[in-house]
Scaffold this active site. Structure first.
Site, PDB file in Angstrom:
ATOM      1  N   GLY A   1     -58.646 109.395  30.892  1.00 51.42           N
ATOM      2  CA  GLY A   1     -59.639 109.052  29.876  1.00 51.42           C
ATOM      3  C   GLY A   1     -59.135 108.028  28.879  1.00 51.42           C
ATOM      4  O   GLY A   1     -59.853 107.096  28.497  1.00 51.42           O
ATOM      5  N   CYS A   2     -57.893 108.190  28.477  1.00 52.97           N
ATOM      6  CA  CYS A   2     -57.310 107.271  27.487  1.00 52.97           C
ATOM      7  C   CYS A   2     -57.106 105.881  28.083  1.00 52.97           C
ATOM      8  O   CYS A   2     -57.301 104.874  27.404  1.00 52.97           O
ATOM      9  CB  CYS A   2     -56.002 107.835  26.953  1.00 52.97           C
ATOM     10  SG  CYS A   2     -56.241 109.392  26.059  1.00 52.97           S
ATOM     11  N   THR A   3     -56.731 105.831  29.349  1.00 52.96           N
ATOM     12  CA  THR A   3     -56.570 104.541  30.020  1.00 52.96           C
ATOM     13  C   THR A   3     -57.925 103.855  30.153  1.00 52.96           C
ATOM     14  O   THR A   3     -58.046 102.660  29.869  1.00 52.96           O
ATOM     15  CB  THR A   3     -55.910 104.722  31.403  1.00 52.96           C
ATOM     16  OG1 THR A   3     -54.613 105.287  31.205  1.00 52.96           O
ATOM     17  CG2 THR A   3     -55.797 103.401  32.136  1.00 52.96           C
TER      18      THR A   3
ATOM     19  N   ALA B   1     -58.969 102.537  26.682  1.00 51.40           N
ATOM     20  CA  ALA B   1     -58.175 101.359  26.317  1.00 51.40           C
ATOM     21  C   ALA B   1     -58.611 100.137  27.122  1.00 51.40           C
ATOM     22  O   ALA B   1     -58.752  99.036  26.578  1.00 51.40           O
ATOM     23  CB  ALA B   1     -56.688 101.637  26.535  1.00 51.40           C
TER      24      ALA B   1
END
Length: 145
Positions: free
Chosen positions: A37-39, A42
């Protein structure tokens, strides 16, 4: 409050949010480098940076180390500042350091959140418990209205 970070060029640098006064800022908090999710979040900011920089500067914040941020930034080709907040000072100041639960285990961590700061550094808009899919479009829609 001073935090170490990785600047747009990929070099380590100390930052203070006051350094960004005079410009709007998209300050987004995310739990962990190199997670799915964070990738995605970003990369969504990276892919839309040209649609955002006319209106605001993007800064990502997580508790990860400078070393982790540097690797994440290089691996994903990120084109904005990443701040390291291992003591979660900034996260606590913005109320995003929360008790979370996964598989019945409770722990403290970042609640995925985004803030638009005005030119004086005040919160202009906030999104809490962000769902990654479509979020950057929401930010752009708000900035361009």
């Amino acid at each position: 409050m001073k935090l170490s970070g990785i600047n747009i060029d990929g070099a380590e640098q100390d930052f203070n949010l006051d350094d960004f006064k005079g410009q709007r800022v998209v300050l987004y908090f995310y739990p962990k480098d190199n997670t799915s999710g964070c990738t995605q979040e970003a990369c969504d900011f990276r892919d839309n940076i040209n649609r955002i920089t006319e209106y605001a500067t993007v800064i990502g914040v997580s508790p990860d180390s400078i070393k982790s941020h540097k690797s994440f930034k290089e691996k994903q080709g990120l084109n904005f500042v990443l701040l390291s907040d291992p003591e979660h000072q900034l996260a606590e100041a913005y109320g995003v350091w929360k008790e979370k639960s996964m598989y019945g285990r409770k722990y403290m961590g970042i609640e995925r959140s985004t803030f638009i700061l005005d030119k004086d550094g005040n919160i202009e808009k906030e999104w809490r418990k962000v769902k990654v899919k479509g979020h950057v479009d929401q930010v752009i829609e708000y900035l361009t209205k």
